[in-house]
Design a protein around this motif. Structure first.
Motif, short mmCIF file in Angstrom:
data_model
loop_
_atom_site.label_atom_id
_atom_site.label_comp_id
_atom_site.label_asym_id
_atom_site.label_seq_id
_atom_site.Cartn_x
_atom_site.Cartn_y
_atom_site.Cartn_z
N GLU A 1 0.67 -1.14 -0.06
CA GLU A 1 0.09 0.03 0.12
C GLU A 1 0.76 1.33 0.01
N SER A 2 0.20 2.49 -0.17
CA SER A 2 0.94 3.74 -0.12
C SER A 2 2.01 3.79 -1.01
N VAL A 3 2.01 3.11 -2.16
CA VAL A 3 3.56 3.37 -2.95
C VAL A 3 3.44 4.71 -3.40
N LEU A 4 4.52 5.09 -3.46
CA LEU A 4 4.95 6.48 -3.82
C LEU A 4 6.24 6.35 -4.69
N VAL A 5 6.29 6.76 -5.97
CA VAL A 5 7.53 6.67 -6.71
C VAL A 5 7.92 8.16 -7.06
N TRP B 1 4.90 10.09 -8.46
CA TRP B 1 3.85 9.38 -8.86
C TRP B 1 3.30 8.58 -7.61
N ASP B 2 1.85 9.13 -7.21
CA ASP B 2 1.59 8.54 -6.17
C ASP B 2 0.60 7.42 -6.50
N VAL B 3 1.11 6.28 -6.37
CA VAL B 3 0.52 5.01 -7.13
C VAL B 3 -0.57 4.34 -6.17
N GLY B 4 -0.35 4.48 -4.76
CA GLY B 4 -1.54 3.99 -4.05
C GLY B 4 -1.24 2.41 -3.80
N LYS B 5 -2.38 1.63 -4.05
CA LYS B 5 -2.28 0.26 -3.55
C LYS B 5 -1.90 -0.60 -4.75
N ILE B 6 -1.08 -1.55 -4.74
CA ILE B 6 -0.53 -2.20 -5.93
C ILE B 6 -1.68 -3.50 -6.24
N ASN B 7 -2.16 -3.37 -7.29
CA ASN B 7 -3.17 -4.65 -7.51
C ASN B 7 -2.26 -5.54 -8.25
N PRO B 8 -2.37 -6.85 -7.99
CA PRO B 8 -1.31 -7.86 -8.57
C PRO B 8 -1.93 -8.32 -9.85
N GLN B 9 -3.24 -8.02 -10.11
CA GLN B 9 -4.02 -8.42 -11.27
C GLN B 9 -3.67 -7.37 -12.54
N LYS B 10 -3.73 -6.08 -12.06
CA LYS B 10 -3.48 -4.85 -12.94
C LYS B 10 -2.50 -4.20 -12.31
N LEU B 11 -1.10 -4.39 -13.13
CA LEU B 11 -0.01 -3.90 -12.49
C LEU B 11 -0.07 -2.34 -12.90
N PRO B 12 0.31 -1.48 -11.78
CA PRO B 12 0.11 -0.08 -12.16
C PRO B 12 1.71 0.40 -12.97
N ASN C 1 13.17 6.46 -6.31
CA ASN C 1 13.09 6.13 -5.03
C ASN C 1 11.54 5.60 -4.92
N ILE C 2 11.53 4.58 -4.08
CA ILE C 2 10.28 4.05 -4.04
C ILE C 2 9.88 3.97 -2.55
N GLN C 3 8.66 4.46 -2.14
CA GLN C 3 8.14 4.39 -0.66
C GLN C 3 6.89 3.31 -0.68
N LEU C 4 6.88 2.61 0.23
CA LEU C 4 5.65 1.46 0.22
C LEU C 4 5.58 1.28 1.77
N TYR D 1 2.56 -4.70 13.53
CA TYR D 1 3.49 -4.90 12.73
C TYR D 1 3.70 -4.07 11.61
N MET D 2 4.39 -3.35 11.03
CA MET D 2 4.56 -2.83 9.79
C MET D 2 5.80 -2.94 9.27
N THR D 3 5.81 -2.91 7.72
CA THR D 3 7.06 -2.84 6.96
C THR D 3 6.97 -1.78 6.09
N LYS D 4 7.97 -0.92 5.84
CA LYS D 4 8.17 0.27 4.97
C LYS D 4 9.19 0.08 4.21
N ALA D 5 9.22 0.85 3.21
CA ALA D 5 10.48 1.09 2.32
C ALA D 5 11.13 2.30 2.94
N GLY D 6 12.44 2.02 3.28
CA GLY D 6 13.37 3.15 3.84
C GLY D 6 13.91 3.82 2.73
N LYS D 7 15.34 3.45 2.48
CA LYS D 7 16.00 4.24 1.46
C LYS D 7 16.07 3.36 0.41
N PHE D 8 14.81 3.14 -0.54
CA PHE D 8 14.77 1.74 -1.46
C PHE D 8 14.79 2.67 -2.85
N GLN D 9 16.12 2.35 -3.36
CA GLN D 9 16.50 2.97 -4.71
C GLN D 9 16.50 1.93 -5.87
#
Lengths: 418, 1115
Positions: free
Chosen positions: A306-310, A341-352, A374-377, A407-415
Motif C-alpha cells: 500500500e501507499s506506494v509512492l515513486v 507518482w502517487d500509486v496507492g495500492k498495488i493490484n497484482p492483477q492489474k499492475l500499475p 526512489n520508492i516508498q511503500l 507490525y508494519m513494513t516500510k521502504a526506507g531508502k529504497f532505490q
C-alpha cells in the motif's frame, strides 16, 4: 559548552536567540549565511563551520536551522545530538516544530531551553522530567491560564530528576491502562539496472505508547530474538537481562517513546517486496525521451503493498513530461525536475504503470546521466524480517493492562538505479 | 494565546534596521515614542499587585529577549519581582536576570539576597535553583559569595544540589580564573562523590577548570568506571572522553607487541609510529639495567586490570541511543583497546549512519580516519557505505572516501563497478570526487591501474567539461607512474587542448606534453604553437605551464621551437602578473646561452627534465588520528581552543596502585608516620578529607611507594596496606643486595602475602567490612596457585632501590620470620612488634593498637546477640554461631585525620550492636586517638546538620583525653534508611572540625531470624518492583557456601536463614528505622555462576544493597 543558540528560518532570518553564557552577537551568524549561500542545496551546509572566535554547529530540521555557537573543544556529535533532542522536545510539546509554532510558544520555548541547558551543559533532556517542570500547552490549558492567571510551569518540583528511574514520573494515573507496541521495519535497498539487488538490509524500531498507572515493570520477549543483530536501547531497558536472556525488561517511560532500534543480521536474505520494470531513454538528436515504468509485487508473503509512492529526479535537460498513469496521479515539477507518482495500492492483477514522453530542450545533446527511482511503500501486519513478539508481561502492578502489538513494513531508502 | 499576542504587540515597537520582522503589522507606525510608552506600560504591569499582570509583562519581555531586542531599561522594574511568589514569574525573572545582569551589575546586586535566602531553603530543589541563578549572574563583585555558596553546596546532603554546585564551578571559573585553586579543592571533593547524578557534572567541571590535574582522578577512577553505565548520557560522553586521556597516561599500549611483530615480519604497515619503537628500546634498556641476565626476551604484555575494567564497562554503552555516547565509546576503543577487540565498534558506528545527516557527517569523518589505520574492521560493512542519489553531497564525498580507503585487491572490482554508476550521477561535484577516488584506487592497487586508466580516458569524451577536466588531472598523475606505455593517451590529450577550457586541466595537459615531449616529438611543438597564439588569453596557471613547456621543448628540440620559445618569453615579459614576468626572466637566463650566463645553464636540461617521482595520492584523512577521534579538532583537522592533546602511551606503566582506594586502618599509623617524615615534599591534599565520605582517602603521598607487582602480572591490582608495603620494600631490597636464586623463591612466597592482603584491602574499599585476619587465613589455602612472574621480583627490586632503606637489624629479623614461613597472621603481628621496637621514638602515634581492642568486643556482642535471637526463632538450630561471626569484624572509617585534627585522629565503625537508648538508631562506635603533645579537653559534638527525619544521639562528652591516649564512645544515628551523611562539628576545647558520617547501605539493617517457610512467604509478597535479580560470576575464591555467607554478612548486617538446598544461601534483615524486610538469596550454579536476588520494599535500599553484595561476591 554550548554558548548560544540561534534559530534561522529558510529565508535566512534569525527568529530566536538564546544565550547561556555571555551574549554572543548575532553577527556571528554571518559566517553561517556565507556557508549557506555557498551550498547549492539546503542540506549541504556543513554542520560544523569554524569562524575566527567561535565554531558554529548546526542541524537542519523542518526547514529550520538550529545553529549552536561553541567557543572551545567539544565533541561535535554531543552538540548535534543535543540539538536534535531539542527539536524532538519541541515536536513533543507543540505537535510540530515549525517557525510559527515556535513563535507562538516563544515563552515555553524559552523556559524549555533554560531547563535543558545549564551554562551550556545539558541538564534535563528527558521529556518526562521536562513535562513535570513545564506543562505542554494545550488549548484547554491556555484558555484556563488566560482566565485564571495560572501558569504552565509546574508547581510540583520535578522528582524525576532525583529518582532512580529519571525517565518516568511518579504518580501516573490512568483509568484505561494500555500498552501498545509498534514493530516498524524499513528496507534499505539499492537495486541495480538489471533488477538484481546490490545491497539490502532491514532496520527496525519498536515504538511504544505506554499509558499505565503506577510503576509497572514490563518484560517483552521475542519468538526469534536471534534475528536482531545490532540493537540500541532506550535507557530504561536493562542491558544485562538482554545480554543474558534476550528479554527486554524495563520500567517504561510514560507516554510515547522508542524502546529500541535494531538491525537485522545481514546473513538473512532480505525479501524485496516490489520489482520495477523501467525503460527511460533519450535519443541523440531528438527532443523527445521515452519514459516507461511498471511496478509489480515480488515477495510480499501474500500481504497487500500500500501507499506506494515513486519519485525520481529527472535530468536537468528535461523540460516537461507528458505521462499517462494506469492508476494514481503524477506530478512533475519543471523547476526541481522532480517527478512523483502517487500509486496507492498495488493490484497484482492489474499492475500499475506510468508511460509517456519527456520533452527535452531543443538542440541540447542527450543527457548522459540516468535518473534513480526512489520508492516508498507500506505493508501492514507484517515485519519483513519475520520478527515476532512472543509475549508481554507486567509485574509490579495489580491491574490487567490492555496490550497491543502492531507490525508494519516500510521502504526506507529504497532505490532503483536505471 | 498570551504569548502570541505579546508578540504582535511588541512587533511594532522597537525595531531597528536590519532586524527581521515577522508578520509585519501595518498599524505600528510611530516607532520610538510608542516604544517608550509601551515599556512604561510594562513597568506599570510589573509594579502591580496582580500576578497575572506581572506574568503577562514578563512573557512579553522574554519574547523581546528571544528576538534579540534590547529590554535592559526595564531592569529595575523586573529585578523587584525576583522574590515573587508565582513560580512562573520567578522563573522568567531569572531568565531576564541571567541575560542582563552582566550589563547592569549594580542593580543586579539587589537580587543577591533573595538567592542567598534560597540557598538555605529546606527544599533541595529551591536550593539548587537559587545556586543555579546565583552562579549564572556574571557579576564580578559577587565572586566571594558564589565561592562560598559553591563550597557549601558541594557538601550539601542532596546530590541534586551537589550536581548544581558542580555546574556552577566552570561558571565561576570563567568569571574569575584566579579562584582556580579553591575551585580545584571543591572539584576534588565532588569527584569523591558516589552518586551518578554528580559524576557527569563534576567531570565536566574538571575538564573545564583543571584538565591537567590528572592526579585527582586516580582515586576515583574505578568508581567512575563502575558508575558509568548509570550516569546520564551527557555525563557519559564527558567521562568517557576524560577517561580516554587518563588511560593514555596510565596504562601501557596494548598493541605494543603486535606492532613489534609486524615490524619484524615486514608487515604492510606499522600501526604505530617509530617513536613507539624507541619506547620499546628504552624499556629494554631499563630492564637490562635492572636485571641483566634473566630477560633476554621481551616481557609479555599483560593488561592492567584497571585498563580492562574501563574497556569492559564502556562496551555496553555502544548500545546507547545517543550517538555522542556511541562515538565516545568508539573513540575510546580505537585509542585504547587491543587491536583484536576494536572490531566491536564498527557495527555500532555503521548503525549511526542511519541517523540524521549531521550525525552521518561526523561519523563518516571519523570512520574515514579509522579505515586508514584499521581497514579490516569496516570491510564487512562495505555495502553500508554505498552511495544513494538522495544523500547530500557532503555525505556522498565522505562515503566515497571511506570506500576508497576500504578498497583492496579482493573488493576492488565491486567498488569500481559502483564507481562506474556514480560517474553517471547528476551531482557533478560528486562525479569529480569519484574520479579522484578512481585515481587513488589505481595508484594504490597496481592490478587495476590499466583498467582505471582506460575508464578515465573514456571519460575524456564526456560531455561535461568538469568531468573531463577532473579526469585529465587524475590521468596526469597516473601517467607519471609509467609514461612510456601510454604515449597514445598523451596524444589523445594533446588533442583536447582545443576544446577543454578548465584552466587546471589545460595546465595539466601542457605539463604532461612538456614532461614527456620525447614520446610525442611531433605533436609537442604544434601544441606550443597553438598555445603561443592564445597565450594572452590564458589563465595564469596555464601561462606558467606554457612557459614551462616552451623551455622544455627548447632544451630538447631547439631547432623547431627556438623562435616560438622566444616569442612566448617575450609575451610573458610584458605580462601583467609579476609571477609570470619573473618566471620568464628566470627561464630565459637559464636556457638561452649568453656570455654572461653562468654554469647553471649547462645544467638546464637536468634541472627541467629530471626524473620526477610519481605523486602519491593520499587520503586527506591520513594522520588525522593524532587528534582524539570524535573531537571538534579532529573534524576540523585543526586544533580547537581548549583541546586537550591525547598523550602518547607511557614507556613504562606508572604505578597502578595510585588508583587503590585505601581506607585508613589503625595499623597503618606507625608506618605512615615514618613515611611522612621521608616524603614531606609530596603534595598532600588532605584539607577536605575530614568532611568527605568514606571513599576518599587522604593517603596520596603513600602511593608512589607502593609495590607495582599487580601491574606487571598478577590478577590482583591492589597493593597492600602500608605496613606491608614497607615490608616488601625492605625485603626486596635485601634480596637485590644479596641476589641469590633461592632467596627469590622465598620472596615469591612472601610476596603472595601482600598480594592477598591487598585483595582484602580492595574489597574493603568497596565499603564492605572486612576482617583481615580471617580472610588472609582463609585465602592462604587457595592462593598458592597464583603464579608470580619473573618481572614481578624484578620490578620489586628496582623499586626497592628508590625506597629508603630500613634498618639492617629489622631486615634480618624479618627475614628470619619469612624463613620460618609461619602463617600470615603471626607474621603480621610479629612485624608489628618489630615496628614498634624500631619506632620507639614516635610511638605515641601507634599506641594503643585498637584493632584487637575492637574486634573481640564485637565478636562477643554479636555472638550473644545471635544466641539471644536464636532463642526467639522457632527454626532449627542449624545456625551455628561460627557462620555468623565473620560479620562481626567492623571496618573502621576515618572521621578526622590526624593532620587535619592537629594530632587528634578520630575513626568510627559500625559495631552492629543494638543501640540501647533508641532502637531505631544505628550504633556508631567512635574511637578517639590523641597523638598530639598536649591533652585534649571537652570532646563533644555540636551543630548537627541532618536531612529531615534523621536524628542523632550524641555521645557523652569526653572530659579529658591525655596526650597519647585513646578513648571510645558510642553514638546513635537514625539514618532514616538512607545513606545520607550525618554532618556535625566535633569540638574540643580549642577547635571545631566539620565531620560527617556516612553509612554503607549494609549497615542500615539489623538481622532478623526467619524460618525457611517464612522467608518464602515474605519473598512471595515482595515481587515485581521490589525484587531485584542479578546474575553474577562468583570470584574464584568465593565458591563455597562458607565464603559466600561470610562475604554477604560482611557486606550487610543480615542473618542467615536456614535452607534445605546447599545451592542456595538466604539472608534476612530489617531496615533499622522503618523495619522493612530485606531478603537476600544467593543461588549458586555451575562454574561459579550465581544469581543474587534481593527483595526489599525500599527499592533504593534494594538496588544499593545489590551493588554492594555483588561487589563483595565478585571481587
Amino acid at each position: 559548552m554550548i554558548h548560544s543558540l540561534f534559530l534561522v528560518n529558510a529565508s535566512g532570518d534569525i527568529f530566536l536567540e538564546k544565550h547561556w553564557k555571555s551574549v554572543v552577537s548575532r553577527s556571528v551568524c554571518d559566517y553561517f549565511f556565507e556557508a549557506q549561500e555557498r551550498a547549492t542545496e539546503p542540506e549541504n551546509v556543513p554542520p560544523v563551520i569554524p569562524t575566527p572566535h567561535h565554531y558554529l554547529i548546526s542541524v537542519l530540521r523542518h526547514r529550520i536551522y538550529f545553529v549552536a555557537v561553541i567557543q572551545s573543544e567539544v565533541p561535535p556529535l554531543f552538540v548535534i545530538e543535543f540539538l536534535h533532542r531539542v527539536v524532538d522536545t519541541f515536536q513533543d510539546y507543540f505537535g510540530v516544530c515549525t517557525e510559527a509554532a515556535i513563535k507562538d510558544n516563544v515563552v515555553v520555548v524559552y523556559e524549555l531551553l533554560e531547563e535543558m541547558l545549564d551554562n551550556g551543559f545539558p541538564l534535563a533532556t528527558e521529556s518526562n522530567i521536562l513535562k513535570e517542570l513545564i506543562k505542554p500547552p494545550t488549548i484547554l490549558r491556555t484558555m484556563v491560564n488566560t482566565i485564571t492567571g495560572s501558569t504552565n510551569v509546574g508547581e510540583q518540583l520535578p522528582t524525576g530528576q532525583l529518582s532512580v528511574v529519571p525517565w518516568r514520573r511518579t504518580g501516573v494515573k490512568y483509568t484505561n491502562n494500555e500498552a501498545y507496541f509498534d514493530v516498524v521495519e524499513e528496507i534499505d535497498a539499492i537495486i541495480d539496472k538489471s533488477g538484481s539487488t546490490i545491497t539490502a538490509e532491514i532496520q527496525g524500531v519498536i515504538d511504544a505508547c505506554v499509558k499505565l498507572t503506577g510503576m509497572p515493570d514490563l518484560t517483552l520477549s521475542f519468538m526469534n530474538p536471534r534475528l536482531l543483530d545490532d540493537v540500541s536501547f532506550h535507557p530504561c531497558v536493562r542491558f544485562k537481562r538482554w545480554e543474558a536472556e534476550r528479554i527486554l525488561s524495563f520500567i517504561p517511560p510514560d507516554g510515547n517513546f522508542r524502546l529500541l532500534s535494531y538491525h537485522v543480521s545481514s546473513q538473512n536474505l532480505v525479501a524485496i517486496p516490489v520489482y520495477v520494470k523501467h525503460n527511460i531513454s533519450f535519443r541523440e538528436g531528438s527532443s523527445q525521451g521515452r519514459f516507461d515504468l511498471t511496478l509489480g509485487p515480488k515477495q510480499t508473503m501474500g500481504k497487500a503493498v500500500e501507499s506506494v509512492l515513486v519519485s525520481s529526479q529527472l535530468p536537468r535537460g528535461v523540460l516537461n513530461a507528458n505521462l499517462n498513469p494506469s492508476q494514481g496521479t503524477y506530478t512533475f515539477d519543471p523547476v526541481t525536475k522532480m517527478l512523483t507518482w502517487d500509486v496507492g495500492k498495488i493490484n497484482p492483477q492489474k499492475l500499475p504503470s506510468l508511460k509517456g514522453t519527456m520533452s527535452l530542450q531543443a538542440g541540447a545533446s542527450k543527457p548522459d546521466e540516468n535518473p534513480t527511482i526512489n520508492i516508498q511503500l507500506k505493508i501492514q501486519q507484517m515485519a519483513i524480517s519475520g520478527l515476532k513478539v512472543n509475549r508481554l508481561d507486567m509485574y509490579g502492578e495489580k491491574y490487567k493492562p490492555f496490550k497491543g502489538i502492531k507490525y508494519m513494513t516500510k521502504a526506507g531508502k529504497f532505490q532503483v538505479r536505471t | 494565546m498570551s504569548a502570541s499576542s505579546a508578540f504582535n504587540d511588541e512587533k511594532g515597537g522597537s525595531s531597528s534596521v536590519g532586524e527581521p520582522e515577522y508578520g509585519h503589522d501595518p498599524a505600528s507606525g510611530g516607532i520610538f515614542s510608542s516604544d517608550y510608552k509601551r515599556h512604561d506600560d510594562l513597568k506599570e504591569m510589573l509594579d502591580s499587585n496582580k500576578d497575572s499582570l506581572k506574568l503577562e509583562a514578563m512573557k512579553r519581555i522574554v519574547a523581546m529577549i528571544a528576538r534579540g531586542k534590547n529590554a535592559s531599561d526595564l531592569f529595575p522594574a523586573v529585578v523587584k519581582n525576583v522574590a515573587c511568589k508565582n513560580i512562573e514569574v520567578k522563573k522568567l525573572v531569572y531568565v531576564y536576570l541571567v541575560r542582563y545582569a552582566e550589563e547592569q551589575q549594580d542593580l543586579a546586586l539587589l537580587s543577591i539576597s533573595t538567592f542567598q535566602r534560597g540557598l538555605k531553603d529546606p527544599n533541595q530543589l529551591i536550593r539548587a535553583s537559587a545556586l543555579r541563578v546565583l552562579s549564572s549572574i556574571r557579576v564580578t563583585i559577587i565572586v566571594p559569595i558564589m565561592m562560598l555558596a559553591i563550597k557549601e553546596a558541594a557538601s550539601d546532603m542532596s546530590p541534586y544540589v551537589r550536581k548544581t554546585a558542580a555546574h556552577a564551578i566552570p561558571k565561576l571559573y570563567s568569571l574569575d580564573p584566579e579562584q582556580k585553586d579553591q575551585l580545584i579543592e571543591v572539584i576534588e571533593k565532588l569527584l569523591a562523590d558516589k552518586t551518578t547524578l554528580v559524576a557527569g557534572s563534576v567531570v565536566m567541571a574538571f575538564e573545564e577548570v583543571c584538565p591537567e590535574r590528572i592526579d585527582l582522578i586516580h582515586k576515583n577512577y574505578r568508581k567512575l568506571c563502575n558508575l558509568l553505565i548509570d550516569v546520564e548520557e551527557w555525563g557519559q560522553v564527558v567521562i568517557i572522553n576524560m577517561l580516554t586521556r587518563y588511560a593514555r597516561t596510565q596504562f601501557l599500549n596494548p598493541n605494543i607487541n603486535e606492532s613489534l611483530l609486524e615490524e619484524g615480519g615486514g608487515g604492510e604497515k606499522t600501526f604505530y609510529g617509530s617513536d613507539e619503537d624507541e619506547d620499546d628500546d628504552d624499556e629494554d634498556d631499563k630492564e637490562k639495567k635492572a636485571e641483566a641476565a634473566t630477560l633476554a626476551k621481551r616481557k609479555p604484555y599483560v593488561m592492567d586490570p584497571d585498563h580492562r575494567l574501563l574497556l569492559r564497562n564502556t562496551k555496553p554503552l555502544l548500545q546507547s541511543r545517543n550517538a555522542a555516547v556511541v562515538m565516545a565509546v568508539a573513540q575510546l576503543y580505537f585509542h585504547l583497546a587491543p587491536k583484536a577487540e576494536i572490531g566491536v565498534i564498527a557495527k555500532a558506528l555503521v548503525r549511526l549512519l542511519r541517523s540524521h545527516s549531521e550525525v552521518q557527517y561526523v561519523v563518516l569523518q571519523n570512520v574515514a580516519t579509522m579505515t586508514i589505520k584499521r581497514r579490516g574492521m569496516f570491510e564487512p560493512y562495505l555495502k553500508s557505505f554505498y552511495i544513494r542519489s538522495t544523500d547530500p553531497t557532503q555525505i556522498k564525498v565522505l562515503k566515497l572516501e571511506v570506500l576508497t580507503n576500504l578498497a583492496n585487491e579482493t573488493n576492488i572490482s565491486t567498488i569500481l563497478r559502483e564507481f562506474q554508476t556514480y560517474i553517471k550521477s547528476m551531482d557533478k561535484d560528486f562525479v569529480a570526487a569519484t574520479i579522484q577516488a578512481i585515481g587513488r584506487c589505481a595508484t594504490n592497487i597496481g592490478e587495476v591501474r590499466d583498467t582505471c586508466l582506460n575508464g578515465l580516458v573514456q571519460l575524456l569524451s564526456n560531455r561535461d567539461e568538469l568531468v573531463v577536466a577532473e579526469s585529465v588531472v587524475v590521468i596526469k598523475k597516473l601517467l607519471q607512474m609509467q609514461p612510456e606505455k601510454h604515449s597514445d593517451i598523451i596524444k589523445h590529450m594533446a588533442k583536447l587542448t582545443d576544446n577543454i577550457q578548465v584552466p587546471m586541466a589545460r595546465a595539466s595537459i601542457l605539463w604532461l606534453i612538456g614532461e614527456y615531449c620525447e614520446h610525442v616529438p611531433k605533436i609537442a611543438p604544434d601544441v606550443l604553437r597553438k598555445m603561443a597564439k592564445s597565450f594572452t588569453n590564458e589563465e595564469d596557471i596555464v601561462k606558467l605551464q606554457i612557459i614551462n613547456l616552451s623551455a622544455k621543448l627548447y632544451l630538447t628540440n631547439s631547432k623547431q621551437t627556438k623562435l616560438l620559445t622566444q616569442y612566448v618569453l617575450n609575451l610573458a615579459k610584458y605580462d601583467q602578473n609579476y609571477d609570470i614576468r619573473d618566471r620568464a626572466r628566470f627561464i630565459r637566463q637559464l636556457i638561452v646561452p649568453t656570455e654572461k650566463s653562468g654554469a647553471l645553464s649547462k645544467y638546464a636540461k637536468k634541472l627541467f627534465l629530471a626524473l620526477k617521482p610519481a605523486p602519491v595520492l593520499e587520503s586527506p584523512f591520513k594522520d588525522r588520528d593524532h587528534f582524539q577521534l570524535g573531537s571538534l579538532s579532529h573534524l576540523l583537522n585543526a586544533k580547537a581552543g581548549g583541546y586537550q592533546e591525547l598523550p602518547d602511551w607511557p614507556e613504562a606503566a606508572p604505578d597502578p596502585s595510585v588508583r587503590n582506594v585505601e581506607v585508613p586502618e589503625w595499623t597503618k599509623c606507625s608506618s605512615r608516620e615514618k613515611r611522612k617524615e621521608k616524603k614531606v615534599e609530596k603534595p598532600f591534599y588532605s584539607d577536605s578529607e575530614g568532611e568527605s565520605g568514606p571513599t576518599e582517602s587522604a593517603d596520596s603521598e603513600l602511593d608512589s611507594a607502593s609495590g607495582s607487582e599487580s601491574g606487571s602480572g598478577s590478577e590482583e591490582s591492589g597493593s597492600g596496606s602500608e605496613s606491608d608495603e614497607s615490608e616488601e620494600g625492605s625485603e626486596s631490597e635485601q634480596e637485590s643486595e644479596e641476589d641469590k636464586e633461592e632467596d627469590k623463591k622465598k620472596k615469591k612466597k612472601e610476596l603472595k602475602k601482600p598480594v592477598r592482603e591487598s585483595e582484602s584491602e580492595q574489597s574493603s574499599e568497596e565499603e564492605e567490612e572486612t576482617k583481615r585476619e580471617k580472610k588472609s587465613k582463609q585465602r592462604k589455602s587457595d592462593s598458592e596457585s597464583e603464579s608470580d612472574e619473573e618481572e614481578e621480583s624484578e620490578s620489586e627490586s628496582s623499586q626497592s632501590e628508590s625506597e629508603d632503606s630500613e634498618s639492617e637489624a629489622e631486615v634480618k629479623k624479618k627475614k628470619k620470620a619469612a624463613d620460618s614461613k609461619p602463617p600470615p597472621k603471626p607474621v603480621k603481628t610479629e612485624n608489628k612488634k618489630e615496628k614498634k621496637e624500631m619506632s620507639l621514638l614516635d610511638l605515641d602515634d601507634f599506641e594503643p593498637s585498637p584493632s584487637p581492642q575492637v574486634t573481640p568486643v564485637n565478636t562477643f556482642m554479636s555472638n550473644s546477640l545471635v544466641t539471644d535471637l536464636e532463642g526467639l526463632s522457632l527454626s532449627d538450630s542449624v545456625l551455628s554461631s561460627a557462620t555468623i561471626t565473620p560479620s562481626s569484624a567492623s571496618k573502621s572509617y576515618e572521621l578526622l585525620h590526624r593532620i587535619t585534627g592537629e594530632g587528634l585522629s578520630v575513626e568510627y565503625c559500625f559495631s552492629r550492636q543494638p543501640f540501647s537508648p533508641d532502637g531505631n538508631m544505628v550504633a556508631v562506635q567512635v574511637q578517639f586517638n590523641n597523638s598530639a603533645a598536649s591533652e585534649t579537653k571537652n570532646l563533644h559534638m555540636e551543630d548537627v546538620k541532618l536531612q529531615c527525619g534523621m536524628r542523632v544521639k550524641e555521645f557523652p562528652e569526653i572530659e579529658l583525653l591525655p596526650a597519647g591516649e585513646a578513648a571510645t564512645a558510642v553514638m546513635g544515628i537514625d539514618f532514616c534508611d538512607s545513606t545520607q551523611a550525618a554532618n556535625f562539628q566535633l569540638c574540643t576545647h580549642t577547635k571545631k572540625f566539620f565531620v560527617s558520617i556516612q553509612p554503607p547501605v549494609g549497615e542500615l539493617m539489623r538481622p532478623v531470624f526467619l524460618t525457611e517457610n517464612e522467608f518464602k512467604k515474605e519473598q512471595g509478597q515482595l515481587m515485581g518492583m521490589n525484587e531485584i535479580t542479578e546474575r553474577l560470576t562468583l570470584d574464584a575464591k568465593c565458591r563455597n557456601e562458607h565464603t559466600i555467607v561470610q562475604r554477604v554478612t560482611t557486606a550487610a548486617n543480615l542473618s542467615r536463614v536456614p535452607c534445605g538446598s546447599d545451592k542456595e544461601c538466604r539472608f534476612a534483615g530489617r531496615t533499622v528505622t522503618s523495619g522493612s524486610l530485606v531478603l537476600v538469596s544467593v543461588v549458586t550454579k555451575e562454574e561459579g555462576a550465581a544469581q543474587l536476588t534481593v527483595n526489599c520494599e525500599k527499592m533504593v535500599i534494594g538496588t544499593m544493597l545489590v551493588k554492594d553484595i555483588l561487589l563483595a561476591l565478585t571481587q
